[in-house]
Structures are given as structure tokens and as C-alpha cells.
Design a protein around this motif. Structure first.
Motif, PDB file in Angstrom:
ATOM      1  N   ASP A   1      -0.632 -18.742 -16.041  1.00 60.51           N
ATOM      2  CA  ASP A   1      -1.782 -17.863 -15.873  1.00 60.51           C
ATOM      3  C   ASP A   1      -1.370 -16.412 -16.082  1.00 60.51           C
ATOM      4  O   ASP A   1      -0.285 -15.989 -15.661  1.00 60.51           O
ATOM      5  CB  ASP A   1      -2.378 -18.029 -14.474  1.00 60.51           C
ATOM      6  N   PRO A   2      -2.212 -15.606 -16.730  1.00 62.34           N
ATOM      7  CA  PRO A   2      -1.851 -14.197 -17.004  1.00 62.34           C
ATOM      8  C   PRO A   2      -1.753 -13.393 -15.726  1.00 62.34           C
ATOM      9  O   PRO A   2      -2.500 -13.620 -14.761  1.00 62.34           O
ATOM     10  CB  PRO A   2      -2.993 -13.704 -17.899  1.00 62.34           C
ATOM     11  N   PRO A   3      -0.854 -12.429 -15.675  1.00 62.63           N
ATOM     12  CA  PRO A   3      -0.725 -11.576 -14.482  1.00 62.63           C
ATOM     13  C   PRO A   3      -1.841 -10.544 -14.429  1.00 62.63           C
ATOM     14  O   PRO A   3      -2.477 -10.224 -15.441  1.00 62.63           O
ATOM     15  CB  PRO A   3       0.638 -10.907 -14.670  1.00 62.63           C
ATOM     16  N   ALA A   4      -2.080 -10.014 -13.236  1.00 68.90           N
ATOM     17  CA  ALA A   4      -3.119  -9.004 -13.040  1.00 68.90           C
ATOM     18  C   ALA A   4      -2.805  -8.212 -11.787  1.00 68.90           C
ATOM     19  O   ALA A   4      -2.072  -8.680 -10.898  1.00 68.90           O
ATOM     20  CB  ALA A   4      -4.506  -9.650 -12.928  1.00 68.90           C
ATOM     21  N   ALA A   5      -3.349  -7.007 -11.715  1.00 74.02           N
ATOM     22  CA  ALA A   5      -3.174  -6.133 -10.550  1.00 74.02           C
ATOM     23  C   ALA A   5      -4.538  -5.577 -10.168  1.00 74.02           C
ATOM     24  O   ALA A   5      -5.332  -5.210 -11.042  1.00 74.02           O
ATOM     25  CB  ALA A   5      -2.192  -4.999 -10.845  1.00 74.02           C
ATOM     26  N   LEU A   6      -4.802  -5.529  -8.879  1.00 79.44           N
ATOM     27  CA  LEU A   6      -6.076  -5.053  -8.359  1.00 79.44           C
ATOM     28  C   LEU A   6      -5.805  -3.985  -7.310  1.00 79.44           C
ATOM     29  O   LEU A   6      -4.925  -4.157  -6.457  1.00 79.44           O
ATOM     30  CB  LEU A   6      -6.871  -6.213  -7.750  1.00 79.44           C
ATOM     31  N   TYR A   7      -6.568  -2.872  -7.357  1.00 75.62           N
ATOM     32  CA  TYR A   7      -6.350  -1.743  -6.458  1.00 75.62           C
ATOM     33  C   TYR A   7      -7.620  -1.442  -5.680  1.00 75.62           C
ATOM     34  O   TYR A   7      -8.732  -1.604  -6.192  1.00 75.62           O
ATOM     35  CB  TYR A   7      -5.928  -0.499  -7.246  1.00 75.62           C
ATOM     36  N   PHE A   8      -7.413  -0.981  -4.448  1.00 74.25           N
ATOM     37  CA  PHE A   8      -8.500  -0.499  -3.599  1.00 74.25           C
ATOM     38  C   PHE A   8      -8.054   0.800  -2.949  1.00 74.25           C
ATOM     39  O   PHE A   8      -6.852   1.049  -2.785  1.00 74.25           O
ATOM     40  CB  PHE A   8      -8.858  -1.518  -2.508  1.00 74.25           C
ATOM     41  N   ALA A   9      -9.017   1.629  -2.571  1.00 76.32           N
ATOM     42  CA  ALA A   9      -8.735   2.906  -1.909  1.00 76.32           C
ATOM     43  C   ALA A   9      -9.428   2.939  -0.559  1.00 76.32           C
ATOM     44  O   ALA A   9     -10.524   2.393  -0.396  1.00 76.32           O
ATOM     45  CB  ALA A   9      -9.199   4.073  -2.771  1.00 76.32           C
ATOM     46  N   SER A  10      -8.800   3.594   0.416  1.00 74.36           N
ATOM     47  CA  SER A  10      -9.390   3.758   1.751  1.00 74.36           C
ATOM     48  C   SER A  10      -8.861   5.048   2.361  1.00 74.36           C
ATOM     49  O   SER A  10      -7.848   5.593   1.914  1.00 74.36           O
ATOM     50  CB  SER A  10      -9.057   2.567   2.656  1.00 74.36           C
TER      51      SER A  10
ATOM     52  N   ASP B   1       0.848  -1.192   0.000  1.00 72.24           N
ATOM     53  CA  ASP B   1       0.000   0.000   0.000  1.00 72.24           C
ATOM     54  C   ASP B   1       0.877   1.233   0.000  1.00 72.24           C
ATOM     55  O   ASP B   1       2.062   1.171   0.345  1.00 72.24           O
ATOM     56  CB  ASP B   1      -0.939   0.003   1.207  1.00 72.24           C
ATOM     57  N   THR B   2       0.294   2.353  -0.388  1.00 74.87           N
ATOM     58  CA  THR B   2       0.995   3.624  -0.380  1.00 74.87           C
ATOM     59  C   THR B   2       0.012   4.733  -0.042  1.00 74.87           C
ATOM     60  O   THR B   2      -1.209   4.537  -0.115  1.00 74.87           O
ATOM     61  CB  THR B   2       1.662   3.906  -1.742  1.00 74.87           C
ATOM     62  N   THR B   3       0.536   5.868   0.331  1.00 69.59           N
ATOM     63  CA  THR B   3      -0.322   6.982   0.734  1.00 69.59           C
ATOM     64  C   THR B   3      -0.871   7.704  -0.494  1.00 69.59           C
ATOM     65  O   THR B   3      -0.234   7.766  -1.546  1.00 69.59           O
ATOM     66  CB  THR B   3       0.460   7.985   1.595  1.00 69.59           C
ATOM     67  N   VAL B   4      -2.065   8.264  -0.328  1.00 70.31           N
ATOM     68  CA  VAL B   4      -2.667   9.122  -1.335  1.00 70.31           C
ATOM     69  C   VAL B   4      -3.517  10.162  -0.608  1.00 70.31           C
ATOM     70  O   VAL B   4      -4.448   9.804   0.111  1.00 70.31           O
ATOM     71  CB  VAL B   4      -3.514   8.313  -2.340  1.00 70.31           C
ATOM     72  N   PRO B   5      -3.179  11.432  -0.725  1.00 70.20           N
ATOM     73  CA  PRO B   5      -3.988  12.472  -0.057  1.00 70.20           C
ATOM     74  C   PRO B   5      -5.400  12.521  -0.633  1.00 70.20           C
ATOM     75  O   PRO B   5      -5.587  12.496  -1.850  1.00 70.20           O
ATOM     76  CB  PRO B   5      -3.219  13.764  -0.342  1.00 70.20           C
ATOM     77  N   ILE B   6      -6.394  12.569   0.243  1.00 73.66           N
ATOM     78  CA  ILE B   6      -7.793  12.648  -0.157  1.00 73.66           C
ATOM     79  C   ILE B   6      -8.385  13.927   0.419  1.00 73.66           C
ATOM     80  O   ILE B   6      -8.254  14.190   1.623  1.00 73.66           O
ATOM     81  CB  ILE B   6      -8.586  11.420   0.333  1.00 73.66           C
ATOM     82  N   LEU B   7      -9.006  14.715  -0.422  1.00 69.53           N
ATOM     83  CA  LEU B   7      -9.530  16.016  -0.007  1.00 69.53           C
ATOM     84  C   LEU B   7     -10.653  15.836   1.009  1.00 69.53           C
ATOM     85  O   LEU B   7     -11.555  15.009   0.844  1.00 69.53           O
ATOM     86  CB  LEU B   7     -10.042  16.778  -1.229  1.00 69.53           C
ATOM     87  N   ALA B   8     -10.578  16.617   2.098  1.00 60.83           N
ATOM     88  CA  ALA B   8     -11.612  16.637   3.131  1.00 60.83           C
ATOM     89  C   ALA B   8     -11.986  18.093   3.396  1.00 60.83           C
ATOM     90  O   ALA B   8     -11.502  19.014   2.726  1.00 60.83           O
ATOM     91  CB  ALA B   8     -11.126  15.944   4.400  1.00 60.83           C
ATOM     92  N   LYS B   9     -12.838  18.335   4.388  1.00 58.90           N
ATOM     93  CA  LYS B   9     -13.281  19.690   4.695  1.00 58.90           C
ATOM     94  C   LYS B   9     -12.124  20.502   5.272  1.00 58.90           C
ATOM     95  O   LYS B   9     -11.695  20.280   6.399  1.00 58.90           O
ATOM     96  CB  LYS B   9     -14.437  19.644   5.692  1.00 58.90           C
TER      97      LYS B   9
ATOM     98  N   ASP C   1      -6.955  14.320   4.005  1.00 62.75           N
ATOM     99  CA  ASP C   1      -6.686  13.125   4.796  1.00 62.75           C
ATOM    100  C   ASP C   1      -5.646  12.268   4.082  1.00 62.75           C
ATOM    101  O   ASP C   1      -5.602  12.199   2.852  1.00 62.75           O
ATOM    102  CB  ASP C   1      -7.956  12.303   4.996  1.00 62.75           C
ATOM    103  N   THR C   2      -4.817  11.602   4.877  1.00 61.49           N
ATOM    104  CA  THR C   2      -3.813  10.708   4.318  1.00 61.49           C
ATOM    105  C   THR C   2      -4.451   9.338   4.097  1.00 61.49           C
ATOM    106  O   THR C   2      -4.486   8.500   4.994  1.00 61.49           O
ATOM    107  CB  THR C   2      -2.589  10.595   5.238  1.00 61.49           C
ATOM    108  N   GLY C   3      -5.007   9.142   2.920  1.00 61.32           N
ATOM    109  CA  GLY C   3      -5.622   7.873   2.588  1.00 61.32           C
ATOM    110  C   GLY C   3      -4.594   6.874   2.106  1.00 61.32           C
ATOM    111  O   GLY C   3      -3.386   7.135   2.074  1.00 61.32           O
ATOM    112  N   ARG C   4      -5.080   5.707   1.710  1.00 61.75           N
ATOM    113  CA  ARG C   4      -4.190   4.649   1.253  1.00 61.75           C
ATOM    114  C   ARG C   4      -4.729   4.048  -0.047  1.00 61.75           C
ATOM    115  O   ARG C   4      -5.933   3.984  -0.278  1.00 61.75           O
ATOM    116  CB  ARG C   4      -4.075   3.521   2.285  1.00 61.75           C
TER     117      ARG C   4
END
Length: 529
Positions: free
Chosen positions: A277-286, A247-255, A259-262
């Protein structure tokens, strides 16, 4: 005489520029070879290589400019393009050999008209001996056009029914953006890290008014249209026996703040162990890094998880977990990094007086670990059984000896010793570090996940922050598609442009045909004029 002296001075300057560029080039090559020899380097050294490449670019451009100036001055002074015997002549610049141009490029043949008579004797008896072809690579600027799809209406004279072909598919209802344009917007934003405002400004300079809100609407509609492909990629990834996670940080706009999201990534890549089997990458945000997020991401998955020692993954390793226990395999790059940062201080200490002293224990640990990395490079791509056999024969003695040596060194160190921290990091988790010895499917490092997050690390400098939690999740969805295409050696732009028009009418039971590893680009034929 003045012109001659000026030409000599300019030629000397050109020679000096060439020597300076050569030295910079050799330094860059040495630094890259050191990085390959000693493995992954710190972020500081990576930035240093980037700076050296920029410096080399400037020196090469300056050397070319000075060389042309020297030739022009020599010609003006009616001197040969070399220094007189009293001064050493500069060595000619060694330019890299040019590779042949790709076959798929269209060729435009421009024939220079032959003379009608001999320029020497004016004779009309000319016979062609052959021809020389000079190839010049050129680019056509982006062209905008409107496609007018005409749908004729017909009425039946018998039953008076009216028939008309269906309208062409647009991602947004009553939309006007074509698939190639939409694919370009998606790829530039999420693959090339160009925010929509910069794209809108560039389109405006080309005479096309596309506001940021219009482009944002198109991206939202495209994310919804491609959701089924994202679901198929996620299903394929969750069927893997082994995953890379990071995981890595991603700033998310707040009021009034950010916020330091991930951004979480999970990568399936069985190619190092000979998997088909073919490779793949999956991403989620929080919005945070709590344990509940990886627990939810991998709720129905069990297998081998390659990750760092982050405590957020501990819930996955619980034997009583409903989805089944996940086996942990730690990353040797993370373990080596703590030693390397101390060993790298050795070189800076010799250059900067008063720097942190050299750590011989860290330097010795890096040397020992590098031998394991060298063995892994030799067996990369072999089957899991073959990898396990080589590791048992060659790597296991080295790992056991390294553990014994680290334990002996730790006993001699105080609690405040700097090198004690990376030693404790590995010794306390040794079973998970050594798990690669008994399973050929396990990789030595978690670099596959770290490479998958590199785009977000670079993009943060361009787009600064995500506008909202939904925006971060939308970015995770699109990047999943783009990164999976890259892992399968597929051009994301071409794939999206070809897939988007088919999303509406494609049969649901044949949706797998549109996945990157099943997709083939439309055939193109080189045009010879």
C-alpha cells in the motif's frame, strides 16, 4: 626572483588550503559514520554536523581559489605549476567523479566552425577525423509570460443562438494565476519554508507585482480546491492497520502574544514490513496538546499506534473506547535517547575538564540497543511473518537479557542517579517496548513520524509563527499533500501544477486517479538541436 618567491608562497598556501579542506572532509565523514554506526544522535550533534558541512564548503571554495591563484602566479613567473625540488610538491586535488547528466535535459548543440585551411601549412585539403564534445550545464532564468486564451463567439443563423467555449479554469474566480505559478507559490511556502513576503519581494525584483495579500488569496483558494484530495488521502491513511504518530510545537499568533500550538502528524508506511500500500502522511493543527485532539483525530480508527509515551494518547488505549482499542507500540529511539545523551557526555568529558562524568551504564545500554537496531536494518523490507520469525530467534533473547540487566543495574542505583531516569522510562513500559517481537508489522522506532515533522522544525526559523488557527490548519492541509507526494517519490511541484487545472472538471468517481501514487508525470522528450 621576487615573482618566483611570490609564486612559491602562493603554491604553499594552496597546498595548505587543500590539506585543511581534506582534513575537514575526513572529519565530516568520520562523524557521519559514527552517526550511522551508533544510530540517531542528539539535536546537538545534528547541528554539529550541519556546522561541519558549512565549514567544509568554505574550505573547499578557499582551496579552489588558492589553487587558481597558484597557477596564475606560476604562469606569471614562468615557473612550472609545481614547487621546486627543495620543497615537496602539493598533491593534486582529488575531485569527485562527475555523474552523467539526466537524459531528460534538452541538449543544445553549439558547433564551433572548423578552419577553412590548415593552420600549419595553409593547405585546403582538410579531412574530418572526429569531434570532441564538451558538456556545460546551464540554467535558464525564470521567465514570465501571459497566456491569452481566445474564445471565439459564434451565432447560429438558423436559431440565432450564441455559443462560446468555456473559459479556462482558475482556482480563484476571475483569477489570473496559472497552475504552474500557483504550484510554485504553494511548494515554496509549505515545502521550502519561504514566507509570502519573501516570495513577493523576489517577484518584484523580476518585474512582477504580486502583493502578499494576492498570494494569500491564491493559497486560500488552492486549499479549498484541493480539499477533496486531502479527504481522499485521509481516508486512505485511516484504513491502515498501523500508524506512526507524533507532534511538534508551532507558534500561533494571538492577541499581543503567540500561543504554543501543536502540529500533529500520522504516517502510514507499510514498506518496512513488505506492504504494497502507498505511504501517506496526514497533519492536524491545534492550539494546545490536550488529549481531546488525538481522540478526535483517530476517533474512528483502531489498530497499532507507534508513538512516544505522551499521556495525550492514553485515551486511545482505553479498552472501552467506542472506536475500538488501539494497541500501543513505543519507540526504541526515544528509549535509547535518554541513555545516549548520557553516553555522549563521555566524549565531551574527555575534551572538556569538569564536564559531567562518564556513565558506563548508559554506554553499555546504548551498545546493547544498537545490536537490535542492526538486526532491524537487515530485515527491513521483508514480510511481516519473516520479520517476526527473525525477531523471535535473534532479538527476543537480547531484549530479555537487556531487561534483566537493566533491572539489576536499577537496584544498585539511588533515586538521584541520572541514569535511573531512562532506565525507569523503559522498565515501566516494557511490554509496549517489547511488542515488536510478536508482530512483524511493528517497527522498532517511530522515526517515520519524526521525519514527517522535520519540515515544521526547520520552517519555524523562517516564518516564525502561524498567523491564526485557520492558517495553521491550512498549512496542515497543504503539507499533507506535499509530504504524501514526497513519500511516494513524486515531485510535489510538478504534481500540483498538473493536478490543479483538473480539479474543477474531473469526475468525482475518478478523483483517486489524481492522488500522488496513481499520478504519472506528463511525458517529456529531450530536445536535440
Amino acid at each position: 626572483m621576487i615573482l618566483s618567491e611570490r609564486a612559491m608562497r602562493i603554491e604553499a598556501q594552496a597546498a595548505a588550503s587543500f590539506v585543511e579542506a581534506t582534513i575537514a572532509h575526513l572529519k565530516l565523514m568520520i562523524e557521519k559514520l559514527r552517526r550511522e554506526l551508533y544510530g540517531q544522535r542528539s539535536e546537538r550533534t545534528a547541528r554539529l554536523i550541519d556546522q561541519m558541512e558549512l565549514q567544509l564548503e568554505e574550505l573547499e571554495a578557499k582551496a579552489a581559489e588558492d589553487e587558481l591563484s597558484a597557477e596564475a602566479a606560476a604562469l606569471q613567473a614562468s615557473l612550472p605549476a609545481s614547487l621546486p625540488a627543495s620543497l615537496p610538491a602539493p598533491a593534486p586535488r582529488r575531485r569527485p567523479s562527475r555523474k552523467p547528466f539526466p537524459e531528460h535535459l534538452p541538449r543544445e548543440r553549439v558547433v564551433i566552425a572548423a578552419p577553412s585551411s590548415c593552420p600549419c601549412c595553409s593547405s585546403m585539403k582538410l579531412s574530418k577525423l572526429g569531434e570532441d564534445v564538451t558538456e556545460t550545464l546551464e540554467v535558464i532564468p525564470s521567465q514570465w509570460k501571459l497566456i491569452q486564451t481566445v474564445r471565439e463567439k459564434f451565432t447560429c443563423r438558423a436559431c440565432e443562438a450564441i455559443s462560446q467555449p468555456p473559459a479556462p479554469f482558475h482556482v480563484t474566480p476571475r483569477g489570473f494565476v496559472g497552475p504552474n505559478l500557483l504550484a510554485m507559490v504553494l511548494f515554496e511556502k509549505f515545502g521550502q519554508h519561504q514566507p509570502l513576503n519573501r516570495q513577493s519581494e523576489r517577484y518584484g525584483r523580476e518585474g512582477i507585482d504580486l502583493s502578499v495579500s494576492t498570494l494569500a488569496d491564491q493559497i486560500g483558494a488552492a486549499a479549498a480546491a484541493l480539499a477533496s484530495l486531502h479527504e481522499r488521502i485521509a481516508r486512505h491513511l485511516m484504513a491502515a492497520e498501523r500508524l506512526h504518530a507524533d507532534d511538534t510545537t508551532v507558534p500561533i499568533l494571538a492577541k499581543g502574544k503567540t500561543d504554543t500550538g501543536r502540529i500533529w502528524t500520522y504516517v502510514r508506511d507499510d514498506r518496512p514490513s513488505g506492504g504494497a500500500d502507498p505511504p501517506a502522511a496526514l497533519y492536524f493543527a491545534s492550539r494546545d496538546r490536550r488529549q481531546e485532539h488525538p481522540d478526535a483525530h483517530l476517533a474512528a480508527w483502531s489498530g497499532i499506534l507507534q508513538a512516544d509515551a505522551h499521556g495525550g494518547y492514553n485515551g486511545l488505549y482505553d479498552p472501552a473506547r467506542p472506536g475500538g482499542r488501539v494497541t500501543s507500540a513505543l519507540c526504541w529511539s526515544h528509549g535509547r535517547r535518554g541513555f545516549f545523551e548520557l553516553a555522549d557526555i563521555a566524549s565531551s568529558a574527555r575534551r572538556v575538564p569538569g564536564a559531567t562524568p562518564v556513565s558506563p551504564i548508559a554506554l553499555k545500554a546504548v551498545t546493547r540497543i544498537n545490536v537490535l537496531f542492526a538486526i532491524e536494518r537487515e530485515i527491513n523490507g521483508l514480510s511481516a511473518d519473516a520479520r517476526r520469525q527473525v525477531r523471535q530467534e535473534r532479538s527476543r533473547p537480547l531484549v530479555e537479557d537487556l531487561r534483566t540487566w537493566l533491572g539489576e543495574q536499577r537496584v544498585r542505583l539511588s533515586r538521584s542517579a541520572t541514569v535511573a531516569k531512562p532506565i525507569d522510562y523503559m522498565l515501566r513500559r516494557w511490554d509496549r517496548f517489547a511488542s515488536f517481537l510478536d508482530d512483524g508489522r511493528v517497527c522498532l522506532t517511530n522515526n517515520a513520524a519524526e521525519r514527517a515533522l522535520r519540515g515544521f522544525a526547520l520552517g519555524r526559523k523562517a516564518w516564525l509563527f502561524a498567523g491564526s488557527s485557520s492558517g495553521a490548519k491550512r498549512a496542515a492541509t497543504i503539507v499533507t499533500l506535499i509530504q504524501t507526494a514526497k513519500l511516494n517519490d513524486v515531485d510535489p511541484h510538478a504534481w500540483l501544477a498538473d493536478v490543479l487545472p483538473h480539479m474543477a472538471g474531473h469526475p468525482i468517481h475518478r478523483l483517486d486517479d489524481l492522488l500522488p501514487w496513481n499520478w504519472s508525470p506528463p511525458s517529456t522528450t529531450a530536445i536535440v538541436a
